[in-house]
Design a protein around this motif. Structure first.
Motif, PDB file in Angstrom:
ATOM      1  N   ASN A 162      55.135  -1.098   4.160  1.00 20.72           N
ATOM      2  CA  ASN A 162      54.552  -1.918   5.228  1.00 20.72           C
ATOM      3  C   ASN A 162      53.176  -2.452   4.826  1.00 20.72           C
ATOM      4  O   ASN A 162      52.258  -2.522   5.624  1.00 20.72           O
ATOM      5  N   SER A 163      53.059  -2.817   3.547  1.00 19.94           N
ATOM      6  CA  SER A 163      51.780  -3.276   3.012  1.00 19.94           C
ATOM      7  C   SER A 163      51.830  -4.743   2.619  1.00 19.94           C
ATOM      8  O   SER A 163      52.890  -5.288   2.337  1.00 19.94           O
ATOM      9  N   ILE A 164      50.650  -5.340   2.592  1.00 19.85           N
ATOM     10  CA  ILE A 164      50.468  -6.663   2.018  1.00 19.85           C
ATOM     11  C   ILE A 164      49.515  -6.476   0.846  1.00 19.85           C
ATOM     12  O   ILE A 164      48.457  -5.859   0.971  1.00 19.85           O
ATOM     13  N   ILE A 165      49.914  -7.006  -0.299  1.00 20.59           N
ATOM     14  CA  ILE A 165      49.118  -6.875  -1.511  1.00 20.59           C
ATOM     15  C   ILE A 165      48.576  -8.249  -1.864  1.00 20.59           C
ATOM     16  O   ILE A 165      49.335  -9.198  -2.034  1.00 20.59           O
ATOM     17  N   MET A 166      47.252  -8.340  -1.952  1.00 24.83           N
ATOM     18  CA  MET A 166      46.603  -9.596  -2.341  1.00 24.83           C
ATOM     19  C   MET A 166      46.246  -9.496  -3.813  1.00 24.83           C
ATOM     20  O   MET A 166      45.546  -8.571  -4.223  1.00 24.83           O
ATOM     21  N   PHE A 167      46.733 -10.457  -4.602  1.00 24.02           N
ATOM     22  CA  PHE A 167      46.483 -10.460  -6.031  1.00 24.02           C
ATOM     23  C   PHE A 167      45.362 -11.437  -6.371  1.00 24.02           C
ATOM     24  O   PHE A 167      45.354 -12.583  -5.917  1.00 24.02           O
ATOM     25  N   TYR A 168      44.437 -10.945  -7.164  1.00 23.78           N
ATOM     26  CA  TYR A 168      43.347 -11.745  -7.714  1.00 23.78           C
ATOM     27  C   TYR A 168      43.517 -11.754  -9.231  1.00 23.78           C
ATOM     28  O   TYR A 168      44.379 -11.054  -9.762  1.00 23.78           O
ATOM     29  N   LYS A 169      42.682 -12.488  -9.940  1.00 25.11           N
ATOM     30  CA  LYS A 169      42.818 -12.580 -11.394  1.00 25.11           C
ATOM     31  C   LYS A 169      42.755 -11.218 -12.075  1.00 25.11           C
ATOM     32  O   LYS A 169      43.481 -10.967 -13.023  1.00 25.11           O
ATOM     33  N   ASN A 170      41.903 -10.323 -11.624  1.00 27.39           N
ATOM     34  CA  ASN A 170      41.749  -9.035 -12.294  1.00 27.39           C
ATOM     35  C   ASN A 170      41.957  -7.835 -11.389  1.00 27.39           C
ATOM     36  O   ASN A 170      41.679  -6.711 -11.798  1.00 27.39           O
ATOM     37  N   THR A 171      42.426  -8.046 -10.175  1.00 26.47           N
ATOM     38  CA  THR A 171      42.507  -6.938  -9.222  1.00 26.47           C
ATOM     39  C   THR A 171      43.558  -7.223  -8.165  1.00 26.47           C
ATOM     40  O   THR A 171      43.952  -8.363  -7.967  1.00 26.47           O
ATOM     41  N   ALA A 172      43.983  -6.190  -7.489  1.00 29.70           N
ATOM     42  CA  ALA A 172      44.889  -6.325  -6.342  1.00 29.70           C
ATOM     43  C   ALA A 172      44.338  -5.472  -5.209  1.00 29.70           C
ATOM     44  O   ALA A 172      43.854  -4.362  -5.441  1.00 29.70           O
ATOM     45  N   LEU A 173      44.385  -5.999  -3.997  1.00 25.37           N
ATOM     46  CA  LEU A 173      43.948  -5.258  -2.819  1.00 25.37           C
ATOM     47  C   LEU A 173      45.152  -5.017  -1.929  1.00 25.37           C
ATOM     48  O   LEU A 173      45.978  -5.906  -1.733  1.00 25.37           O
ATOM     49  N   VAL A 174      45.241  -3.808  -1.365  1.00 23.38           N
ATOM     50  CA  VAL A 174      46.374  -3.438  -0.529  1.00 23.38           C
ATOM     51  C   VAL A 174      45.890  -3.279   0.908  1.00 23.38           C
ATOM     52  O   VAL A 174      44.885  -2.620   1.171  1.00 23.38           O
ATOM     53  N   TYR A 175      46.620  -3.899   1.843  1.00 28.36           N
ATOM     54  CA  TYR A 175      46.301  -3.835   3.267  1.00 28.36           C
ATOM     55  C   TYR A 175      47.539  -3.395   4.032  1.00 28.36           C
ATOM     56  O   TYR A 175      48.667  -3.639   3.605  1.00 28.36           O
ATOM     57  N   ASN A 176      47.343  -2.790   5.186  1.00 29.07           N
ATOM     58  CA  ASN A 176      48.438  -2.470   6.095  1.00 29.07           C
ATOM     59  C   ASN A 176      48.869  -3.758   6.786  1.00 29.07           C
ATOM     60  O   ASN A 176      48.046  -4.474   7.339  1.00 29.07           O
TER      61      ASN A 176
END
Length: 189
Positions: A162-176
């Protein structure tokens, strides 16, 4: 006819014979893309039209681009978006959003080019000039914009967690997913 050309879309059913289940034949159109939706329907995109087909291959709706310049297309499991160049403004974009039945859901006028669109459930997220905007396609409430910087690439929904993963050039952030649209999104530092 002399000087015209023909284009074809072949639709195959994976568990049947090697013969196509459906053939679409168009004169003076260039086939570009086929998008399949979760309900078994699909959309056929050419250089001049977008056709929405039912699972039985009957055409539900056709959107012609007469007088418009299509820039990009984006497909989700239940929605489709086309971006068009806005008249008179060099980089402005109009987003046209449709459901899998080919019904027009809404339009969005954006000051800059829309370079990426993602669909998660009944939300559309479009990225333009460092800003990610969330659009609720069901309730059609006010859009929510986040300045997330120029390193953004895309977002993905991970349904098992149940997550949304935001991808950046060098990183990924995970949100509910359940509170993704309610919180301030902060780009990586």
């Amino acid at each position: 006819a002399e000087g015209s050309y023909r284009a074809y879309f072949y639709i195959f059913t994976p568990d049947s014979s090697s013969e196509p289940a459906q053939v679409f034949d168009y004169t003076d159109e260039i086939p570009l893309y086929v998008s399949f939706f979760a309900d078994g329907s699909y959309a056929l995109l050419t250089n001049s039209a977008l056709r929405f087909c039912a699972p039985d291959s009957s055409i539900r709706s056709t959107v012609y681009f007469t007088g418009k310049t299509a820039k990009r297309f984006f497909a989700g499991s239940s929605y489709y978006a086309l971006s068009f160049a806005s008249a008179g403004l060099s980089n402005a974009t109009t987003l046209e959003i449709y459901n899998s039945y080919g019904e027009h859901i809404m339009s969005r006028n954006v000051k800059n080019d829309v370079t990426h669109v993602d669909f998660v459930d009944d939300y559309l997220y479009y990225y333009s000039a460092g800003v990610l905007t969330a659009v609720d396609l069901k309730s059609k409430t006010e859009d929510k914009a986040h300045d997330i910087g120029i390193d953004y690439i895309c977002l993905l929904h991970e349904p098992d967690s149940n997550s949304i993963i935001m991808f950046y050039k060098n990183t990924a952030l995970v949100y509910n997913k359940d509170d993704f649209n309610e919180q301030q999104l902060n780009p990586p530092t």
